[in-house]
Design an enzyme around this catalytic site. Sequence first.
Site, PDB file in Angstrom:
ATOM      1  N   ASN A  31      40.034 -76.070 -18.847  1.00 45.12           N
ATOM      2  CA  ASN A  31      38.954 -75.589 -19.695  1.00 45.12           C
ATOM      3  C   ASN A  31      38.213 -76.788 -20.273  1.00 45.12           C
ATOM      4  OD1 ASN A  31      37.998 -72.892 -20.999  1.00 45.12           O
ATOM      5  ND2 ASN A  31      37.979 -74.358 -22.689  1.00 45.12           N
ATOM      6  N   TYR A  32      36.911 -76.673 -20.428  1.00 49.28           N
ATOM      7  CA  TYR A  32      36.116 -77.790 -20.946  1.00 49.28           C
ATOM      8  C   TYR A  32      36.615 -78.253 -22.301  1.00 49.28           C
ATOM      9  CZ  TYR A  32      32.343 -78.130 -17.500  1.00 49.28           C
ATOM     10  OH  TYR A  32      31.615 -78.371 -16.371  1.00 49.28           O
ATOM     11  N   VAL A  72      33.747 -68.422 -16.531  1.00 46.01           N
ATOM     12  CA  VAL A  72      32.984 -68.888 -17.689  1.00 46.01           C
ATOM     13  C   VAL A  72      31.756 -68.001 -17.852  1.00 46.01           C
ATOM     14  CG1 VAL A  72      33.786 -71.256 -17.354  1.00 46.01           C
ATOM     15  CG2 VAL A  72      31.590 -70.566 -16.386  1.00 46.01           C
ATOM     16  N   ALA A  74      28.269 -66.353 -17.795  1.00 48.60           N
ATOM     17  CA  ALA A  74      27.230 -66.367 -16.762  1.00 48.60           C
ATOM     18  C   ALA A  74      26.030 -67.186 -17.221  1.00 48.60           C
ATOM     19  CB  ALA A  74      26.794 -64.941 -16.440  1.00 48.60           C
ATOM     20  N   ASN A 100      30.070 -62.215 -14.916  1.00 46.07           N
ATOM     21  CA  ASN A 100      29.000 -61.242 -14.697  1.00 46.07           C
ATOM     22  C   ASN A 100      27.688 -61.952 -14.374  1.00 46.07           C
ATOM     23  OD1 ASN A 100      30.212 -58.702 -14.893  1.00 46.07           O
ATOM     24  ND2 ASN A 100      30.155 -58.742 -17.124  1.00 46.07           N
ATOM     25  N   SER A 126      36.072 -55.849 -12.822  1.00 49.37           N
ATOM     26  CA  SER A 126      35.969 -54.804 -13.844  1.00 49.37           C
ATOM     27  C   SER A 126      37.351 -54.395 -14.313  1.00 49.37           C
ATOM     28  CB  SER A 126      35.233 -53.578 -13.303  1.00 49.37           C
ATOM     29  OG  SER A 126      35.189 -52.560 -14.298  1.00 49.37           O
ATOM     30  N   GLY A 128      38.105 -55.198 -18.010  1.00 47.31           N
ATOM     31  CA  GLY A 128      38.315 -55.789 -19.320  1.00 47.31           C
ATOM     32  C   GLY A 128      39.547 -56.684 -19.350  1.00 47.31           C
ATOM     33  N   LYS A 180      28.921 -54.977  -8.894  1.00 49.18           N
ATOM     34  CA  LYS A 180      29.431 -54.977 -10.270  1.00 49.18           C
ATOM     35  C   LYS A 180      28.316 -54.668 -11.263  1.00 49.18           C
ATOM     36  CE  LYS A 180      32.270 -55.780 -13.740  1.00 49.18           C
ATOM     37  NZ  LYS A 180      31.451 -56.123 -14.894  1.00 49.18           N
ATOM     38  N   HIS A 183      27.702 -51.015 -11.132  1.00 51.15           N
ATOM     39  CA  HIS A 183      28.882 -50.420 -11.768  1.00 51.15           C
ATOM     40  C   HIS A 183      28.685 -50.382 -13.278  1.00 51.15           C
ATOM     41  CE1 HIS A 183      32.500 -51.206 -14.175  1.00 51.15           C
ATOM     42  NE2 HIS A 183      33.207 -50.492 -13.309  1.00 51.15           N
ATOM     43  N   ASN A 184      28.219 -51.487 -13.855  1.00 47.54           N
ATOM     44  CA  ASN A 184      28.019 -51.540 -15.302  1.00 47.54           C
ATOM     45  C   ASN A 184      26.903 -50.607 -15.753  1.00 47.54           C
ATOM     46  OD1 ASN A 184      29.961 -53.532 -15.080  1.00 47.54           O
ATOM     47  ND2 ASN A 184      28.959 -54.891 -16.538  1.00 47.54           N
ATOM     48  N   GLU A 187      28.410 -47.345 -15.915  1.00 44.60           N
ATOM     49  CA  GLU A 187      29.262 -47.372 -17.116  1.00 44.60           C
ATOM     50  C   GLU A 187      28.440 -47.069 -18.370  1.00 44.60           C
ATOM     51  OE1 GLU A 187      31.042 -51.091 -19.509  1.00 44.60           O
ATOM     52  OE2 GLU A 187      31.819 -50.902 -17.457  1.00 44.60           O
ATOM     53  N   ARG A 285      20.737 -47.547 -26.358  1.00 48.23           N
ATOM     54  CA  ARG A 285      21.327 -48.700 -27.045  1.00 48.23           C
ATOM     55  C   ARG A 285      20.263 -49.474 -27.824  1.00 48.23           C
ATOM     56  NH1 ARG A 285      26.395 -51.247 -23.699  1.00 48.23           N
ATOM     57  NH2 ARG A 285      27.280 -49.274 -23.001  1.00 48.23           N
ATOM     58  N   ARG A 444      -5.498 -40.533  -9.529  1.00 49.10           N
ATOM     59  CA  ARG A 444      -5.608 -41.926  -9.102  1.00 49.10           C
ATOM     60  C   ARG A 444      -6.810 -42.130  -8.187  1.00 49.10           C
ATOM     61  NH1 ARG A 444      -1.926 -43.873  -5.927  1.00 49.10           N
ATOM     62  NH2 ARG A 444      -1.912 -46.007  -6.747  1.00 49.10           N
TER      63      ARG A 444
END
Length: 466
Positions: A31-32, A72, A74, A100, A126, A128, A180, A183-184, A187, A285, A444
């Site tokens: 890890n950094y 790490v 995204a 992600n 996926s 968690g 993915k 998928h989210n 979700e 949201r 139109r």
Amino acid sequence: MNTIGVIGLGVMGSNIALNMASKGEQVAVYNYTRNLTDQLVEKLDGQAITPFYEIQDFVQSLETPRKIFVMVTAGKAIDSVISSLVPFLEEGDVIMDGGNSHYEDTARRYDELNSRGIGYLGIGISGGEVGALKGPSIMPGGDKDVYEKAAPILIKIAAQVGDDPCCTYIGPKGAGHFVKMVHNGIEYADMQLIAEAYTFLRKKLGLSVNEIADIFENWNQGELNSYLIEITAEILRKKDEITGLPLIDVILDKTGQKGTGKWTSIQAIDNGIPSSIITESLFARYISALKEERVVAENILSGPELDQQNLDKKLWVEHIRQALYMGKVCAYAQGFTQYKMSSELYGWDLPLKDIALIFRGGCIIRAEFLNVIAETYQAQPNLANLLMDPYFAKKLKEYQSGLRNIVCEGIMSGIAFPCLSASLTYYDSYRTGNSNASLLQAQRDYFGAHTYERNDMAGVFHTNWQ
């Protein structure tokens, strides 16, 4: 020598490393910042994990071809890690991005590393933090031969459903991260639909939090069985240690998001893909974030009285169950349509049946009816839309009255149902052979001479309307 390396030791990265070690891998970690490495070391209890504090030492500890799993944040952090690794890598080594990342960034990084002979896999993960430790759903994208180098490890750490690992090769370049991403998006929609069902049960039927928890537990025993239904029941049971109230009643109603749902909607909009339920969940949201404005507006803007009288609770609980099931099916149908249309657009040949199968375990949207979705694509790999599968078409014919009743009752009661109403609108729009788009085309052509086609002869036409 270590069989695999993990860079990035936050919650997800640490748990992935522990998962790998528990499956017999010799894991190098880096890890950094030293503190996260030290925190992981303190938790070790004999696991085959070796910490490194210099990236060159970390890379040189790996057997060749080297396999490095990057966990790490995204964005620029991924590019920074790649830049620090490349000087120490050799042709045939493999970097895997398990974050992600946006699928277009993954495709760019693939091209850059491929030119150096270094394999690059964009891997959707996926589940968690619990999934990372015990077995997530894994969606790898990149070159098939590069995937094969890492496949034995990825398959071992994935969730298992029976004898089937929840890991399969998705497709080239950024396909894994694309799957993915959508998928989210599914979700987001699934979570919002559940929240709307909860709202109806609480506000319109006047049920207590414990009564609603009982209902969700009951639903989870049937065709609504899913991870999100299961955890919703558990959430509603939780008491706040400070006030003794249901914890749900002291959580501020402002929802966060990390971008993948937004990316799903943007990609759909850019490519003419109708992902309206997913997009409405995103907007829900956004409006939840306007908490202060909503509190003021509540005292200014009027709505109908919320009458809880004269409703047969048993009947309306069944209506909302049917509505939630139908909404979920429509949301998954939109997500898989986005997979299908994008696969054709990008030439990916996404394995829709296998995607449904790997979603059955480990991931957030795992649900009972994914088995039906997998069977559908097994029998009809070119099916245009899940709604037209005989099983779902029959089920929605039976359940649409429940969704219609809930949406109408919600509208008349002043309850916002962005995703339930979007689900019904999507269903009705998709089953309408002759729509009002003819009027839009006429408009139109009237103001912009955009032309139109006719339904009785071939060609492109323009009318002088004035």
